[in-house]
Structures are given as structure tokens and as C-alpha cells.
Design a protein around this motif. Structure first.
Motif, PDB file in Angstrom:
ATOM      1  N   TRP A 196       7.024   4.215  15.142  1.00  0.00           N
ATOM      2  CA  TRP A 196       7.070   5.343  14.205  1.00  0.00           C
ATOM      3  C   TRP A 196       7.937   6.456  14.777  1.00  0.00           C
ATOM      4  CZ3 TRP A 196       4.820   6.289   9.416  1.00  0.00           C
ATOM      5  CH2 TRP A 196       4.784   7.615   8.984  1.00  0.00           C
ATOM      6  N   ARG A 197       8.714   7.106  13.912  1.00  0.00           N
ATOM      7  CA  ARG A 197       9.503   8.275  14.305  1.00  0.00           C
ATOM      8  C   ARG A 197       9.172   9.420  13.368  1.00  0.00           C
ATOM      9  NH1 ARG A 197      15.539   6.425  13.991  1.00  0.00           N
ATOM     10  NH2 ARG A 197      15.622   8.619  13.376  1.00  0.00           N
ATOM     11  N   ALA A 198       8.903  10.579  13.932  1.00  0.00           N
ATOM     12  CA  ALA A 198       8.536  11.736  13.118  1.00  0.00           C
ATOM     13  C   ALA A 198       9.746  12.464  12.557  1.00  0.00           C
ATOM     14  CB  ALA A 198       7.695  12.705  13.949  1.00  0.00           C
ATOM     15  N   ARG A 230       1.362   5.458   9.439  1.00  0.00           N
ATOM     16  CA  ARG A 230       1.543   4.809  10.732  1.00  0.00           C
ATOM     17  C   ARG A 230       0.304   4.058  11.200  1.00  0.00           C
ATOM     18  NH1 ARG A 230       2.334   9.796  14.775  1.00  0.00           N
ATOM     19  NH2 ARG A 230       3.098  10.832  12.904  1.00  0.00           N
ATOM     20  N   GLY A 231      -0.841   4.261  10.538  1.00  0.00           N
ATOM     21  CA  GLY A 231      -2.097   3.688  10.967  1.00  0.00           C
ATOM     22  C   GLY A 231      -2.816   4.626  11.930  1.00  0.00           C
ATOM     23  N   PRO A 232      -4.022   4.274  12.362  1.00  0.00           N
ATOM     24  CA  PRO A 232      -4.639   2.954  12.218  1.00  0.00           C
ATOM     25  C   PRO A 232      -5.416   2.745  10.910  1.00  0.00           C
ATOM     26  CG  PRO A 232      -6.016   4.319  13.601  1.00  0.00           C
ATOM     27  CD  PRO A 232      -4.799   5.146  13.271  1.00  0.00           C
ATOM     28  N   GLN A 233      -5.835   3.830  10.234  1.00  0.00           N
ATOM     29  CA  GLN A 233      -6.729   3.655   9.093  1.00  0.00           C
ATOM     30  C   GLN A 233      -6.091   2.791   8.004  1.00  0.00           C
ATOM     31  OE1 GLN A 233      -8.207   7.344   7.447  1.00  0.00           O
ATOM     32  NE2 GLN A 233      -9.576   6.318   6.019  1.00  0.00           N
ATOM     33  N   SER A 234      -4.818   3.054   7.693  1.00  0.00           N
ATOM     34  CA  SER A 234      -4.150   2.266   6.651  1.00  0.00           C
ATOM     35  C   SER A 234      -3.956   0.824   7.087  1.00  0.00           C
ATOM     36  CB  SER A 234      -2.811   2.912   6.286  1.00  0.00           C
ATOM     37  OG  SER A 234      -2.017   3.148   7.440  1.00  0.00           O
ATOM     38  N   HIS A 235      -3.701   0.586   8.380  1.00  0.00           N
ATOM     39  CA  HIS A 235      -3.601  -0.781   8.888  1.00  0.00           C
ATOM     40  C   HIS A 235      -4.928  -1.514   8.709  1.00  0.00           C
ATOM     41  CE1 HIS A 235       0.068   0.726  10.563  1.00  0.00           C
ATOM     42  NE2 HIS A 235       0.212  -0.182  11.515  1.00  0.00           N
ATOM     43  N   HIS A 236      -6.018  -0.839   9.071  1.00  0.00           N
ATOM     44  CA  HIS A 236      -7.341  -1.453   8.956  1.00  0.00           C
ATOM     45  C   HIS A 236      -7.673  -1.773   7.500  1.00  0.00           C
ATOM     46  CE1 HIS A 236      -8.214  -1.079  13.126  1.00  0.00           C
ATOM     47  NE2 HIS A 236      -8.425   0.229  13.126  1.00  0.00           N
ATOM     48  N   LEU A 271       0.837  -1.204   0.000  1.00  0.00           N
ATOM     49  CA  LEU A 271       0.000   0.000   0.000  1.00  0.00           C
ATOM     50  C   LEU A 271       0.869   1.250   0.000  1.00  0.00           C
ATOM     51  CD1 LEU A 271      -2.753   1.456   0.318  1.00  0.00           C
ATOM     52  CD2 LEU A 271      -2.485   1.191   2.799  1.00  0.00           C
ATOM     53  N   ARG A 272       0.685   2.087  -1.041  1.00  0.00           N
ATOM     54  CA  ARG A 272       1.352   3.399  -1.108  1.00  0.00           C
ATOM     55  C   ARG A 272       0.439   4.322  -1.939  1.00  0.00           C
ATOM     56  NH1 ARG A 272       4.876   6.337   1.944  1.00  0.00           N
ATOM     57  NH2 ARG A 272       6.378   7.526   0.732  1.00  0.00           N
ATOM     58  N   ALA A 273      -0.772   4.551  -1.438  1.00  0.00           N
ATOM     59  CA  ALA A 273      -1.809   5.250  -2.201  1.00  0.00           C
ATOM     60  C   ALA A 273      -1.704   6.755  -2.019  1.00  0.00           C
ATOM     61  CB  ALA A 273      -3.191   4.741  -1.789  1.00  0.00           C
ATOM     62  N   ARG A 286      -2.096 -13.025   5.518  1.00  0.00           N
ATOM     63  CA  ARG A 286      -1.560 -13.934   6.528  1.00  0.00           C
ATOM     64  C   ARG A 286      -0.604 -13.207   7.469  1.00  0.00           C
ATOM     65  NH1 ARG A 286      -0.029 -18.733   2.234  1.00  0.00           N
ATOM     66  NH2 ARG A 286      -2.147 -18.993   1.397  1.00  0.00           N
ATOM     67  N   ARG A 287       0.056 -12.171   6.933  1.00  0.00           N
ATOM     68  CA  ARG A 287       0.972 -11.401   7.772  1.00  0.00           C
ATOM     69  C   ARG A 287       0.965  -9.956   7.310  1.00  0.00           C
ATOM     70  NH1 ARG A 287       7.468 -12.421   9.026  1.00  0.00           N
ATOM     71  NH2 ARG A 287       7.492 -11.209  10.968  1.00  0.00           N
ATOM     72  N   LEU A 288       1.158  -9.032   8.251  1.00  0.00           N
ATOM     73  CA  LEU A 288       1.187  -7.604   7.948  1.00  0.00           C
ATOM     74  C   LEU A 288       2.509  -7.022   8.408  1.00  0.00           C
ATOM     75  CD1 LEU A 288      -0.178  -4.879   7.129  1.00  0.00           C
ATOM     76  CD2 LEU A 288      -1.053  -4.765   9.475  1.00  0.00           C
ATOM     77  N   PHE A 289       3.237  -6.375   7.479  1.00  0.00           N
ATOM     78  CA  PHE A 289       4.422  -5.600   7.835  1.00  0.00           C
ATOM     79  C   PHE A 289       3.989  -4.144   7.956  1.00  0.00           C
ATOM     80  CE2 PHE A 289       7.895  -8.427   5.668  1.00  0.00           C
ATOM     81  CZ  PHE A 289       7.587  -9.453   6.525  1.00  0.00           C
ATOM     82  N   ALA A 290       4.171  -3.571   9.143  1.00  0.00           N
ATOM     83  CA  ALA A 290       3.728  -2.197   9.372  1.00  0.00           C
ATOM     84  C   ALA A 290       4.340  -1.691  10.660  1.00  0.00           C
ATOM     85  CB  ALA A 290       2.200  -2.135   9.457  1.00  0.00           C
ATOM     86  N   PHE A 291       4.229  -0.403  10.860  1.00  0.00           N
ATOM     87  CA  PHE A 291       4.647   0.158  12.138  1.00  0.00           C
ATOM     88  C   PHE A 291       3.670  -0.268  13.229  1.00  0.00           C
ATOM     89  CE2 PHE A 291       7.026   3.066   9.381  1.00  0.00           C
ATOM     90  CZ  PHE A 291       8.250   3.104  10.058  1.00  0.00           C
ATOM     91  N   ALA A 292       4.197  -0.442  14.428  1.00  0.00           N
ATOM     92  CA  ALA A 292       3.353  -0.825  15.558  1.00  0.00           C
ATOM     93  C   ALA A 292       2.295   0.242  15.793  1.00  0.00           C
ATOM     94  CB  ALA A 292       4.212  -1.014  16.803  1.00  0.00           C
ATOM     95  N   ASN A 293       1.061  -0.206  16.035  1.00  0.00           N
ATOM     96  CA  ASN A 293      -0.028   0.728  16.296  1.00  0.00           C
ATOM     97  C   ASN A 293      -1.062   0.029  17.168  1.00  0.00           C
ATOM     98  OD1 ASN A 293      -2.710   2.102  15.806  1.00  0.00           O
ATOM     99  ND2 ASN A 293      -1.362   3.479  14.682  1.00  0.00           N
ATOM    100  N   ALA A 294      -1.096   0.435  18.439  1.00  0.00           N
ATOM    101  CA  ALA A 294      -1.995  -0.225  19.383  1.00  0.00           C
ATOM    102  C   ALA A 294      -3.452  -0.007  19.006  1.00  0.00           C
ATOM    103  CB  ALA A 294      -1.727   0.305  20.791  1.00  0.00           C
ATOM    104  N   GLU A 295      -3.788   1.165  18.488  1.00  0.00           N
ATOM    105  CA  GLU A 295      -5.174   1.463  18.129  1.00  0.00           C
ATOM    106  C   GLU A 295      -5.671   0.540  17.023  1.00  0.00           C
ATOM    107  OE1 GLU A 295      -7.891   5.296  16.709  1.00  0.00           O
ATOM    108  OE2 GLU A 295      -5.755   5.550  17.169  1.00  0.00           O
TER     109      GLU A 295
END
Length: 330
Positions: A110-112, A78-84, A5-7, A92-101
Motif C-alpha cells: 500500500w502507498r499513501a 488496505r485491510g485487515p478488516q476488508s481482507h477478513h 468489494l467497494r462498499a 479460491r484466490r484473493l486480489f488485495a494489497f499485502a497485509n501481514a495482520e
């Protein structure tokens, strides 16, 4: 399948190239599908290694009818919308930044404060996939009848606070023309008015205004074969970096340490006077307003004296039909 995803826009895709290529190298036998806006398809072809483009503009619903992908990779945010959005297709697996929400505890934090290229390389490295942050070059298309050796002046930008005043762009364009440069003024159809103003003030002929007359593939071709690029903090600057075309880029609200040409690349300069108050978000940003014409002309002189652009491979013009067919069968 590997679903990536890079929309986003031109600069976003260009800065994601090292990560996309790292995924291609890590999974050479898997189909790699990129979720991105359809209008980016000419640029996707110039990245190489993408098997399918799945149309999405932003983070709306992703049309999906096939089996779940083996892996989904969030190179969008960073999510959460893109993670969702990715989780809904059941990878089966998601590579992404950690996002508790988003319920995603895997992945780095994530680092700004890091460069956009480094951000995604770091994320993949966390998952054991090495990425070369310097792997930014796009495939160079043939000129295809477009002018070569021109100096591209691109005065537009999506946000008003990132637009250097047209009168200053015009002053630089006039000086370049007086020095023997063939200057063209580019932009999208909505920026044709600004481009025409710059050309008129600079004393350029009407046919120097290419804003609204080139599609994305043609714009990339112009930059690939250009003598120079002058623009604000926008996608054209990333194309200049990708093609090693000498460039001077003007930054305001966002520092070049986050979005400018990576360091150690002769022939590219990002001008920024440093942090300033944010301004009203409507007028040109105070940091950008402080950049004057002499400073820009001096930087242009430096980059045009730098080494010649490196030779890049040439490929035919992108085929829109290929992506139209691919997008129908996600």
C-alpha cells in the motif's frame, strides 16, 4: 464468480471504475458481483459490466449462501478488516494489497501518496491485469424531463471541514446567475438547509433548490447534462469528471493529487492552496478557507472556455427492480 468489494460512496465508486472495467475485460465469461451499498445501484448501472449488486454498507457481515467465488478482489482498502470480510466467503484466490495482520502476503504494498484511481490500477497490474486509468466515463442517461444546461452548485460535503462557507457559494452563484447561467443548488436531504441558504443569499428562486428532491440517478443525470459543476471535494465532482462536464472543485484537507480530476483533462480544475495545519476538524479546513470568491470565479471562466464535453452513450434510466431481485440471491 468474481466478487469485488467497494462498499463506499459515490466518489469511491467513480474512482474504482477503471479497475472494475479491467476485471470485466479480464474475465468476460464470469459473473461479476459488486459488494456495495444498495443506494448506489443507479450509479452501478451507469458503470456497466456489473452482473449483480450484493448489498453491504461498510465492512459488516456479508450475507453469503452460494458456493465460494473463484476470485475476490478488495477494492475497498488496505485491510485487515476488508481482507477478513472477503476471506470469510472462502474465495479460491484473493486480489488485495499485502497485509501481514490479515495473513495476506500476496499483492503489492500500500502507498499513501498516490491518486485513488492509480492505487487500484496498480494493484491489478501487480496481478497481471492491465487497467486504463483514464477509463472513467459513465454511461450518460437520457435527460428524462430533468433540466439540462444548468450550472450545478453543490455546497454540501460529508465532513464540515470540507464545506466551503455558504456565503461564498452564494456569491459565486449570484455572479453566475447575473451572467445568464441557470443555477440550481443540489445536495442530499440533510443538506437542504445549506442549499436553501445559498439560494436565498444568491437571490435564486425557490425552485432552484434541488437538494433533497433528486435521487442519485437524477443527480447523475443533472450533472451529465449540465453546463458547469461547482462543488467541494465530494462525489458530485467525480460525476463531473465522468461526464466531462466543466467543473471547479474546492479542496482542503486532502490534496487533489489524491482525489481530484486526473491530470490532462481540459475543463476540470481542482483549487487547493497547498498543505496547511489540520485545523480542529469541526470548522472549515484552513486550506479551504483561504480560497476566495474571485479565485473561484476566475477558474470557472477558464473551464467554461475549455473544449465542449465529449459525446457519451445514452441509456435508459436505471431499473431499481433489477438490483432488488439480484440482491436477494447472493
Amino acid at each position: 464468480m468474481i466478487l469485488v468489494l467497494r462498499a463506499l460512496g459515490v466518489g469511491d465508486l467513480a474512482t474504482g471504475v477503471p479497475a472494475i472495467r479491467a476485471l470485466r475485460a479480464a474475465y468476460p465469461d464470469k459473473e461479476l458481483a459488486l459488494v456495495a451499498p444498495r443506494w448506489l445501484s443507479p450509479l452501478v448501472d451507469l458503470v456497466g459490466g456489473v452482473d449483480r449488486l450484493i448489498e453491504a454498507d461498510g465492512l459488516g457481515h456479508l450475507r453469503w449462501s452460494g458456493p465460494p467465488p473463484e476470485l475476490a478482489v478488495n477494492l475497498h482498502g488496505r485491510g485487515p478488516q476488508s481482507h477478513h470480510m472477503l476471506a470469510r466467503v472462502g474465495p479460491r484466490r484473493l486480489f488485495a494489497f499485502a497485509n501481514a495482520e490479515a495473513g495476506h502476503g500476496d499483492g503489492p504494498q500500500w502507498r499513501a501518496d498516490e491518486h485513488e484511481v492509480d492505487r487500484w490500477c496498480r494493484m491489478l497490474a501487480w496481478y497481471g491485469i492491465p487497467a486504463d486509468r483514464g477509463d472513467l466515463a459513465l454511461i450518460r442517461p437520457g435527460a428524462g424531463g430533468l433540466p439540462t444546461g444548468v450550472s450545478v452548485v453543490h455546497p454540501g460535503a460529508k465532513a464540515a471541514q470540507r464545506r466551503w462557507p455558504p456565503v461564498r457559494f452564494a456569491a459565486v452563484a449570484r455572479t453566475l446567475a447575473d451572467q445568464g447561467h441557470r443555477v440550481v443548488v443540489t445536495g442530499n436531504p440533510g443538506e437542504r438547509g445549506i442549499a436553501a441558504e445559498v439560494a436565498r443569499r444568491a437571490g435564486l428562486p425557490d425552485d432552484a433548490v434541488l437538494a433533497g428532491r433528486t435521487n442519485l440517478g437524477e443527480l447523475a443525470t443533472l450533472v451529465a447534462h449540465a453546463r458547469l459543476v461547482l462543488s467541494g471535494d465530494t462525489g458530485v465532482g467525480h460525476l463531473a469528471t465522468a461526464y466531462a462536464t466543466p467543473s471547479v472543485l474546492l479542496f482542503g484537507p486532502v490534496p487533489p493529487a489524491h482525489w481530484g480530476p486526473p491530470p490532462g483533462r481540459p475543463g476540470h480544475e481542482a483549487l487547493w492552496v497547498g498543505p496547511r495545519p489540520p485545523g480542529d476538524g469541526v470548522a472549515v479546513h484552513p486550506a479551504l478557507a483561504e480560497l476566495d470568491v474571485p479565485a473561484v470565479l476566475t477558474a470557472i471562466d477558464r473551464v467554461t472556455r475549455a473544449r465542449a464535453p465529449a459525446a457519451l452513450p445514452v441509456q435508459p434510466a436505471p431499473s431499481a427492480g433489477r438490483w432488488a431481485e439480484a440482491a436477494r440471491s447472493p
